[in-house]
Write a protein that holds these residues in place. Structure first.
Motif, PDB file in Angstrom:
ATOM      1  N   THR A 130      -5.818  -0.324  13.952  1.00 38.28           N
ATOM      2  CA  THR A 130      -5.902  -0.587  12.511  1.00 38.28           C
ATOM      3  C   THR A 130      -4.617  -0.138  11.812  1.00 38.28           C
ATOM      4  OG1 THR A 130      -7.029   1.548  12.234  1.00 38.28           O
ATOM      5  CG2 THR A 130      -8.419  -0.410  12.439  1.00 38.28           C
ATOM      6  N   ALA A 131      -3.969   0.878  12.353  1.00 33.30           N
ATOM      7  CA  ALA A 131      -2.707   1.345  11.768  1.00 33.30           C
ATOM      8  C   ALA A 131      -1.631   0.264  11.870  1.00 33.30           C
ATOM      9  CB  ALA A 131      -2.243   2.621  12.465  1.00 33.30           C
ATOM     10  N   THR A 132      -1.603  -0.442  13.013  1.00 31.11           N
ATOM     11  CA  THR A 132      -0.619  -1.519  13.194  1.00 31.11           C
ATOM     12  C   THR A 132      -0.895  -2.668  12.238  1.00 31.11           C
ATOM     13  OG1 THR A 132      -0.276  -0.971  15.534  1.00 31.11           O
ATOM     14  CG2 THR A 132       0.296  -3.198  14.834  1.00 31.11           C
ATOM     15  N   ALA A 133      -2.157  -3.071  12.130  1.00 29.10           N
ATOM     16  CA  ALA A 133      -2.515  -4.165  11.222  1.00 29.10           C
ATOM     17  C   ALA A 133      -2.206  -3.791   9.777  1.00 29.10           C
ATOM     18  CB  ALA A 133      -3.997  -4.503  11.382  1.00 29.10           C
ATOM     19  N   ALA A 134      -2.508  -2.554   9.407  1.00 26.02           N
ATOM     20  CA  ALA A 134      -2.239  -2.105   8.042  1.00 26.02           C
ATOM     21  C   ALA A 134      -0.735  -2.098   7.752  1.00 26.02           C
ATOM     22  CB  ALA A 134      -2.818  -0.710   7.829  1.00 26.02           C
ATOM     23  N   LYS A 135       0.065  -1.719   8.741  1.00 23.64           N
ATOM     24  CA  LYS A 135       1.519  -1.694   8.563  1.00 23.64           C
ATOM     25  C   LYS A 135       2.070  -3.098   8.352  1.00 23.64           C
ATOM     26  CE  LYS A 135       5.794  -0.101  10.754  1.00 23.64           C
ATOM     27  NZ  LYS A 135       6.409   0.503  11.975  1.00 23.64           N
ATOM     28  N   VAL A 136       1.513  -4.066   9.079  1.00 25.94           N
ATOM     29  CA  VAL A 136       1.945  -5.458   8.918  1.00 25.94           C
ATOM     30  C   VAL A 136       1.696  -5.917   7.483  1.00 25.94           C
ATOM     31  CG1 VAL A 136       1.469  -7.839   9.592  1.00 25.94           C
ATOM     32  CG2 VAL A 136       1.615  -6.064  11.338  1.00 25.94           C
ATOM     33  N   TYR A 137       0.489  -5.696   6.997  1.00 27.75           N
ATOM     34  CA  TYR A 137       0.146  -6.108   5.634  1.00 27.75           C
ATOM     35  C   TYR A 137       1.006  -5.370   4.602  1.00 27.75           C
ATOM     36  CZ  TYR A 137      -4.016  -8.758   7.043  1.00 27.75           C
ATOM     37  OH  TYR A 137      -4.865  -9.692   7.575  1.00 27.75           O
ATOM     38  N   ARG A 138       1.176  -4.080   4.805  1.00 29.47           N
ATOM     39  CA  ARG A 138       1.925  -3.269   3.832  1.00 29.47           C
ATOM     40  C   ARG A 138       3.364  -3.745   3.694  1.00 29.47           C
ATOM     41  NH1 ARG A 138       1.024   1.078   5.987  1.00 29.47           N
ATOM     42  NH2 ARG A 138       2.955   1.456   7.121  1.00 29.47           N
ATOM     43  N   GLU A 139       4.029  -3.998   4.824  1.00 31.31           N
ATOM     44  CA  GLU A 139       5.424  -4.423   4.750  1.00 31.31           C
ATOM     45  C   GLU A 139       5.550  -5.839   4.196  1.00 31.31           C
ATOM     46  OE1 GLU A 139       7.997  -3.801   7.984  1.00 31.31           O
ATOM     47  OE2 GLU A 139       7.619  -1.637   8.082  1.00 31.31           O
ATOM     48  N   LEU A 140       4.586  -6.700   4.494  1.00 33.55           N
ATOM     49  CA  LEU A 140       4.643  -8.055   3.956  1.00 33.55           C
ATOM     50  C   LEU A 140       4.319  -8.068   2.459  1.00 33.55           C
ATOM     51  CD1 LEU A 140       3.042 -10.163   6.844  1.00 33.55           C
ATOM     52  CD2 LEU A 140       5.447 -10.020   6.181  1.00 33.55           C
ATOM     53  N   GLU A 141       3.544  -7.114   2.016  1.00 33.07           N
ATOM     54  CA  GLU A 141       3.292  -6.979   0.585  1.00 33.07           C
ATOM     55  C   GLU A 141       4.544  -6.481  -0.132  1.00 33.07           C
ATOM     56  OE1 GLU A 141      -0.079  -4.479   0.006  1.00 33.07           O
ATOM     57  OE2 GLU A 141      -1.483  -5.871   0.964  1.00 33.07           O
ATOM     58  N   GLU A 142       5.247  -5.552   0.519  1.00 33.00           N
ATOM     59  CA  GLU A 142       6.471  -5.012  -0.071  1.00 33.00           C
ATOM     60  C   GLU A 142       7.558  -6.079  -0.187  1.00 33.00           C
ATOM     61  OE1 GLU A 142       7.525  -1.776   2.435  1.00 33.00           O
ATOM     62  OE2 GLU A 142       5.971  -0.418   1.645  1.00 33.00           O
ATOM     63  N   SER A 143       7.579  -7.000   0.797  1.00 30.33           N
ATOM     64  CA  SER A 143       8.588  -8.060   0.761  1.00 30.33           C
ATOM     65  C   SER A 143       8.155  -9.258  -0.072  1.00 30.33           C
ATOM     66  CB  SER A 143       8.912  -8.511   2.186  1.00 30.33           C
ATOM     67  OG  SER A 143       7.765  -9.055   2.810  1.00 30.33           O
ATOM     68  N   GLY A 144       6.927  -9.220  -0.597  1.00 30.96           N
ATOM     69  CA  GLY A 144       6.479 -10.291  -1.468  1.00 30.96           C
ATOM     70  C   GLY A 144       5.814 -11.453  -0.770  1.00 30.96           C
ATOM     71  N   VAL A 145       5.637 -11.371   0.543  1.00 31.76           N
ATOM     72  CA  VAL A 145       4.997 -12.463   1.273  1.00 31.76           C
ATOM     73  C   VAL A 145       3.490 -12.439   1.036  1.00 31.76           C
ATOM     74  CG1 VAL A 145       4.580 -13.458   3.561  1.00 31.76           C
ATOM     75  CG2 VAL A 145       6.790 -12.431   3.021  1.00 31.76           C
ATOM     76  N   LEU A 146       2.917 -11.257   1.010  1.00 31.77           N
ATOM     77  CA  LEU A 146       1.484 -11.098   0.770  1.00 31.77           C
ATOM     78  C   LEU A 146       1.273 -10.261  -0.483  1.00 31.77           C
ATOM     79  CD1 LEU A 146       0.219 -10.249   4.390  1.00 31.77           C
ATOM     80  CD2 LEU A 146       0.360 -12.500   3.305  1.00 31.77           C
ATOM     81  N   GLU A 147       0.086 -10.319  -1.003  1.00 33.77           N
ATOM     82  CA  GLU A 147      -0.275  -9.471  -2.136  1.00 33.77           C
ATOM     83  C   GLU A 147      -1.696  -8.961  -1.962  1.00 33.77           C
ATOM     84  OE1 GLU A 147      -0.558 -11.395  -5.897  1.00 33.77           O
ATOM     85  OE2 GLU A 147      -1.144 -13.327  -5.053  1.00 33.77           O
ATOM     86  N   GLY A 148      -1.865  -7.669  -2.202  1.00 32.44           N
ATOM     87  CA  GLY A 148      -3.180  -7.065  -2.093  1.00 32.44           C
ATOM     88  C   GLY A 148      -3.896  -7.109  -3.435  1.00 32.44           C
ATOM     89  N   ARG A 149      -5.161  -7.455  -3.381  1.00 36.72           N
ATOM     90  CA  ARG A 149      -5.950  -7.544  -4.612  1.00 36.72           C
ATOM     91  C   ARG A 149      -7.147  -6.595  -4.552  1.00 36.72           C
ATOM     92  NH1 ARG A 149      -6.211 -14.195  -5.219  1.00 36.72           N
ATOM     93  NH2 ARG A 149      -3.929 -14.532  -5.150  1.00 36.72           N
TER      94      ARG A 149
END
Length: 199
Positions: A130-149
């Motif tokens: 889960t740490a790896t999956a969370a890191k993927v989402y976090r970095e993609l959110e930081e780069s603007g590819v994804l957004e957390g709601r």
């Protein structure tokens, strides 16, 4: 006189004739005696059956190993594409997943507003922590590819993807170059050379 003599001779032959019968009969026990040897060999054949049966658990025991390898082939389906990790790849699972999401967005497979699996679900389906999956989402959110709601989940962002991806790639390259002891000029020269080799 010859007839009684012949009869006596015939009667004299009878004791030898019956005498020979016991000899023939005596051979029968030898034949019968060999049967127990044949019967005695049956337990040996039966005794070998447990060995064959004993090997069956070994074959069954190998099944979990086959089942245990299944997670490597699993993937998470998102909007018609599959996110998966190749255990044989030299690239870390984190970078594999991250690159697949970015590529999916660039190709249009993951359109803006597409909802991605929850962190825990992605980790279970792909076979990472889960740490790896969370890191993927976090970095993609930081780069603007994804957004957390928040509780609604993680979605593909409608931001300028090409600019975001380029900026993040430049940041990663700069960090790695600086960590290896190279300056900005050397890093820029290396990038120019890389682009020159593309053509």
């Amino acid at each position: 006189m010859s007839e009684p003599g012949a009869a006596a001779g015939a009667q004299g032959a009878d004791p030898r004739g019956p005498g020979s019968a016991p000899a023939a009969a005596g051979t029968a026990p030898a034949a019968v005696g060999s049967a127990p040897a044949a019967v005695g060999s049956a337990p040996v054949a039966r005794g070998s059956a447990p060995v064959a049966a004993g090997s069956a658990p070994a074959a069954r025991g190998s099944a979990p190993a086959t089942e245990g390898s299944a997670p490597a082939a699993r993937g998470s389906r998102v909007a018609g594409m599959s996110l998966a990790v190749d255990p044989a790849s030299a690239e870390p699972p984190f970078r594999q997943l991250k690159g697949q999401i970015v590529e999916g967005v660039k190709r249009g497979a993951l359109t803006p507003g597409t909802r991605l699996p929850a962190v825990r679900k992605l980790a279970e389906e792909v076979g990472v922590s889960t740490a790896t999956a969370a890191k993927v989402y976090r970095e993609l959110e930081e780069s603007g590819v994804l957004e957390g709601r928040g509780r609604s989940g993680t979605f593909v962002s409608a931001a300028d993807l090409p600019g975001s991806v380029l900026a993040r790639a430049a940041e990663e390259f700069a960090e790695r170059a600086a960590g290896s002891g190279f300056g900005a000029e050397e890093a820029v020269a290396a990038v120019r050379n890389a682009f020159g080799n593309l053509g």
